[in-house]
Design an enzyme around this catalytic site. Structure first.
Site, PDB file in Angstrom:
ATOM      1  N   LYS A 224     -28.855   1.344   7.679  1.00  0.00           N
ATOM      2  CA  LYS A 224     -27.862   0.279   8.415  1.00  0.00           C
ATOM      3  C   LYS A 224     -27.315   0.886   9.584  1.00  0.00           C
ATOM      4  CE  LYS A 224     -26.985  -2.604   4.279  1.00  0.00           C
ATOM      5  NZ  LYS A 224     -26.309  -3.005   3.375  1.00  0.00           N
ATOM      6  N   ARG A 258     -30.127   1.179  -3.143  1.00  0.00           N
ATOM      7  CA  ARG A 258     -31.018  -0.013  -2.696  1.00  0.00           C
ATOM      8  C   ARG A 258     -31.624   0.614  -1.374  1.00  0.00           C
ATOM      9  NH1 ARG A 258     -31.027  -4.455   0.652  1.00  0.00           N
ATOM     10  NH2 ARG A 258     -31.951  -6.278  -0.069  1.00  0.00           N
TER      11      ARG A 258
HETATM   12  N1  HH2 Z   1     -27.833  -4.989   2.094  1.00  0.00           N
HETATM   13  C1  HH2 Z   1     -28.563  -6.125   2.560  1.00  0.00           C
HETATM   14  C2  HH2 Z   1     -29.133  -7.195   1.704  1.00  0.00           C
HETATM   15  N2  HH2 Z   1     -28.643  -7.333   0.256  1.00  0.00           N
HETATM   16  N3  HH2 Z   1     -27.404  -6.445  -1.460  1.00  0.00           N
HETATM   17  C3  HH2 Z   1     -26.786  -5.630  -1.997  1.00  0.00           C
HETATM   18  N4  HH2 Z   1     -26.311  -5.614  -3.300  1.00  0.00           N
HETATM   19  N5  HH2 Z   1     -26.118  -4.239  -1.275  1.00  0.00           N
HETATM   20  C4  HH2 Z   1     -26.502  -4.343  -0.131  1.00  0.00           C
HETATM   21  O1  HH2 Z   1     -26.048  -3.110   0.587  1.00  0.00           O
HETATM   22  C5  HH2 Z   1     -27.285  -5.181   0.614  1.00  0.00           C
HETATM   23  C6  HH2 Z   1     -27.866  -6.280  -0.242  1.00  0.00           C
HETATM   24  C7  HH2 Z   1     -29.038  -6.155   3.836  1.00  0.00           C
HETATM   25  O2  HH2 Z   1     -30.214  -5.063   4.099  1.00  0.00           O
HETATM   26  P1  HH2 Z   1     -31.688  -5.928   3.865  1.00  0.00           P
HETATM   27  O3  HH2 Z   1     -32.111  -6.520   2.925  1.00  0.00           O
HETATM   28  O4  HH2 Z   1     -32.494  -4.869   4.340  1.00  0.00           O
HETATM   29  O5  HH2 Z   1     -31.519  -6.639   5.410  1.00  0.00           O
HETATM   30  P2  HH2 Z   1     -31.513  -8.227   5.689  1.00  0.00           P
HETATM   31  O6  HH2 Z   1     -30.256  -8.746   5.122  1.00  0.00           O
HETATM   32  O7  HH2 Z   1     -31.467  -8.397   6.997  1.00  0.00           O
HETATM   33  O8  HH2 Z   1     -32.535  -8.844   4.990  1.00  0.00           O
END
Ligand code: HH2
Length: 283
Positions: A224, A258
Protein backbone atom coordinates in the site's frame (compact mmCIF):
# COMPACT_ATOMS: atom_id res chain seq x y z
CA UNK A 1 -14.12 -34.62 2.52
CA UNK A 2 -14.23 -30.82 2.59
CA UNK A 3 -15.43 -29.32 5.87
CA UNK A 4 -18.70 -27.41 6.04
CA UNK A 5 -18.36 -23.63 5.71
CA UNK A 6 -17.11 -22.10 8.92
CA UNK A 7 -16.54 -25.42 10.69
CA UNK A 8 -12.91 -26.36 10.37
CA UNK A 9 -11.17 -24.32 7.75
CA UNK A 10 -11.54 -20.97 9.47
CA UNK A 11 -9.59 -22.04 12.54
CA UNK A 12 -6.35 -20.12 12.83
CA UNK A 13 -3.06 -22.02 12.90
CA UNK A 14 -1.69 -22.51 16.41
CA UNK A 15 1.46 -20.67 17.42
CA UNK A 16 2.01 -18.60 14.29
CA UNK A 17 0.55 -15.75 12.32
CA UNK A 18 -1.83 -16.83 9.56
CA UNK A 19 -1.20 -15.67 5.99
CA UNK A 20 -4.08 -14.76 3.72
CA UNK A 21 -3.09 -14.66 0.06
CA UNK A 22 -4.75 -12.03 -2.12
CA UNK A 23 -6.34 -13.28 -5.33
CA UNK A 24 -7.77 -10.30 -7.18
CA UNK A 25 -9.71 -11.32 -10.29
CA UNK A 26 -10.11 -7.71 -11.32
CA UNK A 27 -8.80 -5.64 -14.22
CA UNK A 28 -7.95 -2.65 -12.02
CA UNK A 29 -6.60 -3.56 -8.56
CA UNK A 30 -3.86 -1.18 -7.47
CA UNK A 31 -1.05 -3.77 -7.59
CA UNK A 32 -2.14 -6.96 -9.34
CA UNK A 33 -5.01 -5.66 -11.49
CA UNK A 34 -5.37 -7.69 -14.69
CA UNK A 35 -2.69 -10.23 -13.79
CA UNK A 36 -5.06 -12.95 -12.57
CA UNK A 37 -8.24 -12.07 -14.46
CA UNK A 38 -9.71 -15.19 -16.08
CA UNK A 39 -10.15 -18.60 -14.51
CA UNK A 40 -6.90 -20.21 -15.64
CA UNK A 41 -4.67 -17.33 -14.54
CA UNK A 42 -6.51 -17.06 -11.21
CA UNK A 43 -6.19 -20.78 -10.48
CA UNK A 44 -2.52 -20.80 -11.43
CA UNK A 45 -1.80 -17.98 -8.99
CA UNK A 46 -3.95 -19.62 -6.31
CA UNK A 47 -1.97 -22.86 -6.64
CA UNK A 48 1.28 -20.94 -6.28
CA UNK A 49 0.06 -19.24 -3.11
CA UNK A 50 -1.17 -22.55 -1.67
CA UNK A 51 2.20 -24.16 -2.42
CA UNK A 52 3.90 -21.23 -0.70
CA UNK A 53 1.85 -21.84 2.43
CA UNK A 54 -1.21 -19.58 2.29
CA UNK A 55 -3.64 -20.42 5.10
CA UNK A 56 -6.52 -18.59 3.42
CA UNK A 57 -7.13 -17.32 -0.11
CA UNK A 58 -9.03 -14.05 -0.39
CA UNK A 59 -10.83 -13.87 -3.74
CA UNK A 60 -11.91 -10.38 -4.79
CA UNK A 61 -13.79 -9.25 -7.91
CA UNK A 62 -14.04 -5.52 -7.23
CA UNK A 63 -11.17 -3.16 -6.57
CA UNK A 64 -11.53 -0.96 -3.49
CA UNK A 65 -8.44 1.14 -4.19
CA UNK A 66 -8.82 4.87 -3.51
CA UNK A 67 -10.96 6.45 -6.21
CA UNK A 68 -12.52 3.18 -7.40
CA UNK A 69 -16.23 2.79 -8.10
CA UNK A 70 -18.48 -0.23 -7.44
CA UNK A 71 -19.40 -2.71 -10.15
CA UNK A 72 -22.70 -4.62 -10.40
CA UNK A 73 -23.35 -7.75 -8.33
CA UNK A 74 -23.75 -9.77 -11.54
CA UNK A 75 -20.36 -8.67 -12.82
CA UNK A 76 -18.73 -9.35 -9.46
CA UNK A 77 -20.31 -12.83 -9.24
CA UNK A 78 -19.19 -13.64 -12.77
CA UNK A 79 -15.62 -12.86 -11.73
CA UNK A 80 -15.39 -14.60 -8.36
CA UNK A 81 -17.85 -17.51 -8.26
CA UNK A 82 -16.21 -19.73 -10.94
CA UNK A 83 -12.84 -19.23 -9.24
CA UNK A 84 -14.21 -20.09 -5.79
CA UNK A 85 -16.09 -23.15 -7.07
CA UNK A 86 -12.98 -24.45 -8.86
CA UNK A 87 -10.74 -23.77 -5.85
CA UNK A 88 -13.15 -25.59 -3.55
CA UNK A 89 -12.69 -28.72 -5.64
CA UNK A 90 -8.91 -28.44 -5.27
CA UNK A 91 -8.22 -27.48 -1.66
CA UNK A 92 -9.42 -27.82 1.90
CA UNK A 93 -7.73 -24.56 2.83
CA UNK A 94 -10.01 -21.66 3.77
CA UNK A 95 -11.46 -19.50 1.02
CA UNK A 96 -12.59 -15.96 1.67
CA UNK A 97 -14.65 -13.76 -0.64
CA UNK A 98 -13.79 -10.07 -0.60
CA UNK A 99 -17.14 -8.37 -1.15
CA UNK A 100 -19.53 -5.85 0.40
CA UNK A 101 -22.59 -7.18 -1.43
CA UNK A 102 -24.83 -9.73 0.31
CA UNK A 103 -25.87 -11.33 -3.00
CA UNK A 104 -22.26 -11.93 -4.02
CA UNK A 105 -21.44 -13.26 -0.55
CA UNK A 106 -24.40 -15.68 -0.68
CA UNK A 107 -23.35 -17.06 -4.09
CA UNK A 108 -19.73 -17.37 -3.00
CA UNK A 109 -20.68 -19.15 0.23
CA UNK A 110 -23.00 -21.50 -1.69
CA UNK A 111 -20.05 -22.41 -3.94
CA UNK A 112 -17.66 -23.19 -1.11
CA UNK A 113 -16.30 -19.99 0.46
CA UNK A 114 -15.83 -20.08 4.24
CA UNK A 115 -15.29 -16.42 5.09
CA UNK A 116 -16.72 -13.09 3.95
CA UNK A 117 -14.23 -10.23 3.93
CA UNK A 118 -16.36 -7.10 4.05
CA UNK A 119 -14.48 -3.80 3.82
CA UNK A 120 -17.72 -2.02 4.77
CA UNK A 121 -18.13 -4.14 7.94
CA UNK A 122 -21.73 -4.96 7.07
CA UNK A 123 -22.79 -1.35 6.43
CA UNK A 124 -22.67 -1.54 2.62
CA UNK A 125 -25.56 -3.98 2.38
CA UNK A 126 -28.09 -4.40 5.18
CA UNK A 127 -28.54 -8.11 4.36
CA UNK A 128 -24.85 -8.97 4.65
CA UNK A 129 -24.52 -9.98 8.31
CA UNK A 130 -27.62 -12.20 8.14
CA UNK A 131 -26.25 -13.95 5.04
CA UNK A 132 -22.98 -14.70 6.85
CA UNK A 133 -24.89 -15.99 9.88
CA UNK A 134 -27.21 -18.21 7.82
CA UNK A 135 -24.26 -19.91 6.13
CA UNK A 136 -22.33 -20.51 9.35
CA UNK A 137 -19.47 -18.55 7.83
CA UNK A 138 -16.90 -16.25 9.42
CA UNK A 139 -16.63 -12.53 8.72
CA UNK A 140 -13.85 -9.97 8.58
CA UNK A 141 -15.15 -6.57 9.67
CA UNK A 142 -12.94 -3.76 8.40
CA UNK A 143 -12.82 -0.09 9.32
CA UNK A 144 -13.23 2.38 6.48
CA UNK A 145 -13.97 6.10 6.59
CA UNK A 146 -16.26 7.01 3.66
CA UNK A 147 -16.27 4.90 0.50
CA UNK A 148 -13.40 3.88 -1.79
CA UNK A 149 -14.49 6.59 -4.25
CA UNK A 150 -14.02 9.39 -1.71
CA UNK A 151 -12.14 8.04 1.30
CA UNK A 152 -8.77 9.68 0.66
CA UNK A 153 -10.26 13.14 -0.01
CA UNK A 154 -9.51 14.66 3.42
CA UNK A 155 -9.39 12.02 6.11
CA UNK A 156 -9.15 13.38 9.65
CA UNK A 157 -9.29 11.83 13.10
CA UNK A 158 -8.93 13.30 16.59
CA UNK A 159 -7.70 9.93 17.89
CA UNK A 160 -7.52 7.39 15.10
CA UNK A 161 -6.84 4.39 17.33
CA UNK A 162 -9.73 5.12 19.70
CA UNK A 163 -12.12 5.88 16.84
CA UNK A 164 -11.23 2.73 14.88
CA UNK A 165 -11.45 0.65 18.07
CA UNK A 166 -14.92 2.00 18.93
CA UNK A 167 -16.13 1.41 15.37
CA UNK A 168 -14.89 -2.19 15.29
CA UNK A 169 -16.40 -2.93 18.69
CA UNK A 170 -19.78 -1.60 17.52
CA UNK A 171 -19.63 -3.56 14.25
CA UNK A 172 -18.63 -6.76 16.06
CA UNK A 173 -21.64 -6.29 18.35
CA UNK A 174 -23.87 -5.82 15.30
CA UNK A 175 -22.45 -8.98 13.71
CA UNK A 176 -23.02 -10.97 16.87
CA UNK A 177 -26.56 -9.57 17.20
CA UNK A 178 -27.21 -10.75 13.62
CA UNK A 179 -26.36 -14.31 14.67
CA UNK A 180 -22.64 -14.66 13.88
CA UNK A 181 -20.88 -16.51 16.72
CA UNK A 182 -18.14 -14.53 18.46
CA UNK A 183 -15.46 -16.99 17.33
CA UNK A 184 -16.30 -16.30 13.69
CA UNK A 185 -15.73 -12.56 13.90
CA UNK A 186 -12.39 -11.07 12.88
CA UNK A 187 -11.58 -7.36 12.89
CA UNK A 188 -9.31 -5.19 10.73
CA UNK A 189 -8.20 -1.54 11.13
CA UNK A 190 -8.44 -1.01 7.35
CA UNK A 191 -4.96 0.23 6.54
CA UNK A 192 -5.22 2.81 3.73
CA UNK A 193 -9.02 3.10 3.83
CA UNK A 194 -9.73 6.77 4.56
CA UNK A 195 -6.46 7.29 6.44
CA UNK A 196 -3.40 9.46 6.22
CA UNK A 197 0.06 7.92 6.43
CA UNK A 198 0.31 9.04 10.04
CA UNK A 199 -3.00 7.27 10.82
CA UNK A 200 -1.81 4.01 9.25
CA UNK A 201 1.42 4.15 11.22
CA UNK A 202 -0.41 4.90 14.50
CA UNK A 203 -2.74 1.94 13.94
CA UNK A 204 0.18 -0.41 13.35
CA UNK A 205 2.07 0.96 16.35
CA UNK A 206 -0.94 0.57 18.65
CA UNK A 207 -2.46 -2.61 17.27
CA UNK A 208 -2.62 -3.99 20.82
CA UNK A 209 -5.48 -1.58 21.49
CA UNK A 210 -7.48 -3.61 18.96
CA UNK A 211 -6.42 -7.09 20.08
CA UNK A 212 -7.84 -6.25 23.53
CA UNK A 213 -11.33 -6.34 21.96
CA UNK A 214 -10.92 -10.12 21.98
CA UNK A 215 -11.25 -10.84 18.27
CA UNK A 216 -8.46 -12.00 15.93
CA UNK A 217 -7.01 -8.92 14.21
CA UNK A 218 -6.25 -8.99 10.49
CA UNK A 219 -3.87 -6.45 8.94
CA UNK A 220 -3.69 -5.68 5.23
CA UNK A 221 -0.73 -3.41 4.55
CA UNK A 222 0.70 -5.24 1.54
CA UNK A 223 2.15 -2.93 -1.15
CA UNK A 224 0.00 0.00 0.00
CA UNK A 225 0.91 3.60 -0.66
CA UNK A 226 1.86 4.53 2.92
CA UNK A 227 4.84 2.16 2.51
CA UNK A 228 6.29 4.24 -0.34
CA UNK A 229 9.88 5.20 0.46
CA UNK A 230 9.71 8.75 -0.86
CA UNK A 231 6.01 9.06 -1.54
CA UNK A 232 6.10 8.18 -5.21
CA UNK A 233 7.57 4.73 -5.75
CA UNK A 234 5.38 2.11 -7.43
CA UNK A 235 3.62 -0.78 -5.64
CA UNK A 236 6.08 -3.14 -7.38
CA UNK A 237 8.92 -1.57 -5.36
CA UNK A 238 7.26 -2.15 -1.98
CA UNK A 239 8.05 -5.80 -1.19
CA UNK A 240 10.66 -5.14 1.48
CA UNK A 241 8.48 -2.49 3.10
CA UNK A 242 5.50 -4.87 3.01
CA UNK A 243 7.51 -7.57 4.76
CA UNK A 244 8.52 -5.06 7.43
CA UNK A 245 4.88 -4.06 7.94
CA UNK A 246 3.70 -7.68 8.15
CA UNK A 247 6.45 -8.53 10.61
CA UNK A 248 5.68 -5.54 12.82
CA UNK A 249 1.94 -6.27 12.67
CA UNK A 250 2.61 -9.85 13.81
CA UNK A 251 4.83 -8.61 16.62
CA UNK A 252 2.02 -6.27 17.73
CA UNK A 253 -0.46 -9.13 17.92
CA UNK A 254 -2.01 -9.47 14.45
CA UNK A 255 -3.40 -12.98 14.00
CA UNK A 256 -3.62 -12.78 10.20
CA UNK A 257 -1.90 -10.73 7.54
CA UNK A 258 -3.41 -10.20 4.10
CA UNK A 259 -0.64 -10.16 1.51
CA UNK A 260 0.26 -10.38 -2.16
CA UNK A 261 3.59 -12.17 -1.51
CA UNK A 262 2.82 -15.35 0.38
CA UNK A 263 6.15 -17.17 0.28
CA UNK A 264 8.27 -14.18 1.28
CA UNK A 265 5.82 -13.25 4.01
CA UNK A 266 5.79 -16.77 5.45
CA UNK A 267 9.59 -16.66 5.66
CA UNK A 268 9.60 -13.25 7.36
CA UNK A 269 6.87 -14.29 9.79
CA UNK A 270 8.69 -17.48 10.72
CA UNK A 271 11.31 -15.24 12.35
CA UNK A 272 8.78 -12.84 13.86
CA UNK A 273 6.71 -15.69 15.31
CA UNK A 274 9.79 -17.46 16.68
CA UNK A 275 10.90 -14.27 18.45
CA UNK A 276 7.40 -13.83 19.89
CA UNK A 277 7.40 -17.41 21.17
CA UNK A 278 10.88 -16.95 22.68
CA UNK A 279 9.83 -13.74 24.42
CA UNK A 280 6.76 -15.47 25.91
CA UNK A 281 8.97 -18.26 27.26
CA UNK A 282 11.09 -15.65 29.02
CA UNK A 283 8.02 -14.10 30.77
N1 HH2 B 1 -7.31 -4.09 1.46
C1 HH2 B 1 -7.74 -4.18 0.19
C2 HH2 B 1 -8.85 -4.97 -0.13
N2 HH2 B 1 -9.48 -5.69 0.82
N3 HH2 B 1 -9.67 -6.37 3.06
C3 HH2 B 1 -9.24 -6.33 4.33
N4 HH2 B 1 -9.84 -7.08 5.27
N5 HH2 B 1 -8.18 -5.56 4.69
C4 HH2 B 1 -7.51 -4.78 3.80
O1 HH2 B 1 -6.56 -4.06 4.19
C5 HH2 B 1 -7.94 -4.81 2.43
C6 HH2 B 1 -9.04 -5.64 2.09
C7 HH2 B 1 -7.05 -3.42 -0.89
O2 HH2 B 1 -5.99 -4.16 -1.42
P1 HH2 B 1 -6.05 -5.01 -2.77
O3 HH2 B 1 -7.11 -6.07 -2.68
O4 HH2 B 1 -4.69 -5.50 -3.06
O5 HH2 B 1 -6.38 -3.95 -3.89
P2 HH2 B 1 -7.71 -3.55 -4.67
O6 HH2 B 1 -8.74 -3.10 -3.67
O7 HH2 B 1 -7.27 -2.45 -5.59
O8 HH2 B 1 -8.21 -4.77 -5.41
Amino acid sequence: MPARAGQVRVLLPAGRTAVRGILNVTPDSFYDGGRHAGLDAALAHARTMLAEGADVLDVGGESTRPGSHPISADEECARVVPVIAALRRETDRAISVDTSKAGVAAEALAHGADVVNDVSAGRGDSAMLAVVAEHGAAVVLMHMRGTPATMQAAPHYDDVVAEVRAFLQARAEAAHAAGIPLDRIWIDPGIGFGKRRVDNLALLAELRALTTLGFPVLVGASRKRFLAADGDDAPAARLAASLAAATLAAAQGAAIVRVHDVGATRRALAVADAVTRASHRAD
